[in-house]
Design a protein around this motif. Structure first.
Motif, PDB file in Angstrom:
ATOM      1  N   LEU A  39      32.378  36.627  34.264  1.00 13.97           N
ATOM      2  CA  LEU A  39      33.148  35.440  34.634  1.00 13.97           C
ATOM      3  C   LEU A  39      34.322  35.787  35.529  1.00 13.97           C
ATOM      4  O   LEU A  39      34.798  34.934  36.288  1.00 13.97           O
ATOM      5  CB  LEU A  39      33.640  34.723  33.370  1.00 13.97           C
ATOM      6  N   ASN A  40      34.791  37.002  35.458  1.00 17.55           N
ATOM      7  CA  ASN A  40      35.923  37.414  36.295  1.00 17.55           C
ATOM      8  C   ASN A  40      35.477  38.236  37.495  1.00 17.55           C
ATOM      9  O   ASN A  40      36.307  38.817  38.198  1.00 17.55           O
ATOM     10  CB  ASN A  40      36.926  38.216  35.466  1.00 17.55           C
ATOM     11  N   SER A  41      34.170  38.293  37.732  1.00 22.71           N
ATOM     12  CA  SER A  41      33.656  39.054  38.864  1.00 22.71           C
ATOM     13  C   SER A  41      33.237  38.105  39.984  1.00 22.71           C
ATOM     14  O   SER A  41      33.336  36.890  39.866  1.00 22.71           O
ATOM     15  CB  SER A  41      32.460  39.909  38.431  1.00 22.71           C
ATOM     16  N   SER A  42      32.726  38.685  41.053  1.00 22.75           N
ATOM     17  CA  SER A  42      32.259  37.863  42.178  1.00 22.75           C
ATOM     18  C   SER A  42      30.837  37.360  41.976  1.00 22.75           C
ATOM     19  O   SER A  42      30.355  36.542  42.764  1.00 22.75           O
ATOM     20  CB  SER A  42      32.330  38.683  43.477  1.00 22.75           C
ATOM     21  N   THR A  43      30.155  37.858  40.925  1.00 18.52           N
ATOM     22  CA  THR A  43      28.766  37.441  40.676  1.00 18.52           C
ATOM     23  C   THR A  43      28.588  37.026  39.211  1.00 18.52           C
ATOM     24  O   THR A  43      27.878  37.677  38.441  1.00 18.52           O
ATOM     25  CB  THR A  43      27.785  38.584  41.009  1.00 18.52           C
ATOM     26  N   PRO A  44      29.216  35.947  38.789  1.00 20.21           N
ATOM     27  CA  PRO A  44      29.062  35.492  37.407  1.00 20.21           C
ATOM     28  C   PRO A  44      27.648  34.952  37.165  1.00 20.21           C
ATOM     29  O   PRO A  44      27.072  34.289  38.029  1.00 20.21           O
ATOM     30  CB  PRO A  44      30.112  34.389  37.280  1.00 20.21           C
ATOM     31  N   THR A  45      27.116  35.241  35.987  1.00 22.88           N
ATOM     32  CA  THR A  45      25.752  34.799  35.671  1.00 22.88           C
ATOM     33  C   THR A  45      25.663  34.359  34.211  1.00 22.88           C
ATOM     34  O   THR A  45      26.533  34.665  33.389  1.00 22.88           O
ATOM     35  CB  THR A  45      24.730  35.930  35.886  1.00 22.88           C
ATOM     36  N   VAL A  46      24.570  33.665  33.919  1.00 23.64           N
ATOM     37  CA  VAL A  46      24.225  33.354  32.541  1.00 23.64           C
ATOM     38  C   VAL A  46      22.751  33.698  32.370  1.00 23.64           C
ATOM     39  O   VAL A  46      21.938  33.480  33.274  1.00 23.64           O
ATOM     40  CB  VAL A  46      24.491  31.870  32.201  1.00 23.64           C
TER      41      VAL A  46
END
Length: 421
Positions: free
Chosen positions: A252-259
């Motif tokens: 969530l704090n990166s440039s590539t947030p995922t779920v």
């Protein structure tokens, strides 16, 4: 041409003999078949004429139409279907129960019609293309009571339901082919009813302002509005979205947030004491990773803050996962009804948020293979069949490309030939 001779026996009985020359030529051998009634003789005469003065295929003299010898390993269709379903692997017990119900309620209607027209119980070996087509037609047309034409014994089935049942039968017959009980699959050439024959839309696609009108009617003091935003913003299935846990979120704090979609709610088998349980997603490709938008990241930060890894992301005020009936009846349906009262022209289902998500992606010219991956469809054909008709935004580009190709000058023997001139 075949003809009929009438003969009176000494005991007073009358017989009718159909006579003809084999092949119809002058040198052919004379043939005959005897019947006890004139109607049967006339029917047989018509068959002989229709087959060029030859015995009808499958007819045995003195016996009539005779079915081919039965395979010693042949079994009635219904027990074979049950055996197939019971041996399936890689499915949960609730799915197995659903298959058994389909077999008992619908595949049990299949019958076999012999060459003579006699209807007999179907077996896994005697089943023919015509038997399958008759079964599909029975489901499509339905069956009314012979005593009361206004009463349905069996209502017409939706084309999609017929296709699903036919798919199950196809797999069962193919298993018999693989086991060398049959030489071919009699389901291959079945003409299926069109899914779009009905007048009611199966899928509802919301415009952005239409969704906004429903969203405004959802309460904002719990995760009900967040869940709707998530469904329409990710295209996830209900069972996938409501099974998401805090540990499924990454970066969530990166440039590539995922779920990550790792599990889904499944209906529990009857008698298990519970309604649903957590299991794997619908298919192998449904286990997937989705990128997140900025607004989705903000939502997840708010919903996951201070929560345990196993906590559900979308929770009721008591901290439990949302159940479909509760959410639909207490949140979604009241919101839709209020929006309709204020002028909303549609009544979307919850699953229509998934369809709406796809419509928005297609409107933005996102290619269908990318949509297939995002939705977790096992096959691109599923994506094309379901949403291909929405791909309209490229019509202008396609038309321009065709026009350009058709107007390119031809080159012949070094000479420039302009088309249309």
């Amino acid at each position: 041409m075949a003809y009929i001779t009438k003969r009176q026996a000494k005991d007073g009985t009358t017989t009718y003999q159909v006579r003809w020359i084999e092949g119809g030529g002058r040198t052919g051998e004379g043939q005959s078949e005897k019947f006890g009634d004139e109607d049967s003789a006339k029917t047989f005469k018509t068959l002989v004429n229709a087959h060029g003065q030859h015995w009808p295929p499958g007819w045995v003299r003195g016996k009539g139409f005779v079915e081919e010898s039965t395979d010693p390993d042949d079994v009635p269709l219904l027990p074979y279907c049950h055996r197939y379903v019971d041996r399936l692997t890689g499915i949960d017990e609730r799915t197995r129960e659903d298959y058994r119900r389909e077999v008992d309620r619908h595949l049990s209607l299949i019958q076999h019609t012999q060459r003579s027209g006699l209807v007999v119980p179907a077996t896994i070996v005697n089943l023919t293309d015509d038997d399958v087509q008759d079964w599909v037609r029975l489901q499509e047309k339905g069956e009314k009571s012979p005593d009361d034409p206004e009463t349905w014994l069996r209502r017409p089935a939706h084309p999609k339901s017929i296709r699903n049942r036919h798919g199950l039968l196809w797999c069962i017959v193919q298993a018999a082919v693989d086991a060398e009980l049959r030489t071919s699959n009699c389901c291959r050439k079945t003409k299926m009813p069109r899914v779009d024959d009905g007048t009611d839309e199966e899928m509802c696609f919301l415009e952005r302002d239409e969704y906004a009108r429903i969203r405004a009617e959802l309460p904002d003091n719990d995760s009900a509005r967040d869940l709707a935003d998530w469904l329409v913003g990710t295209g996830m299935r209900w069972g996938e979205a409501t099974a998401l846990q805090v540990r499924d979120v990454r970066g969530l704090n990166s440039s590539t947030p995922t779920v990550s979609v790792q599990r889904a709610w499944k209906k529990a088998p009857k008698g298990s004491g519970k309604s649903y349980f957590l299991g794997p997603p619908k298919t192998k490709k449904a286990r997937r990773v989705l990128g997140l938008s900025a607004s989705q990241v903000d939502m997840l930060r708010r919903l996951t803050s201070g929560q345990r890894p196993e906590a559900f992301i979308f929770r009721t005020v008591l901290g439990n996962a949302w159940l479909h009936p509760n959410y639909y009846n207490r949140k979604w349906l009241p919101a839709v009804n209020r929006a309709v009262e204020k002028g909303l022209p549609r009544r979307p289902r919850l699953h229509d948020l998934r369809h709406t998500h796809v419509a928005w992606l297609i409107a933005a010219n996102i290619p269908l293979p990318a949509i297939q991956v995002r939705l977790g469809h096992e096959s691109i054909q599923t994506t094309v069949d379901r949403y291909g008709h929405l791909v309209r935004e490229l019509d202008a580009e396609i038309s321009a490309a065709v026009e350009a190709a058709m107007s390119v000058p031809e080159q012949r023997d070094g000479l420039r030939v302009v088309q249309g001139g």
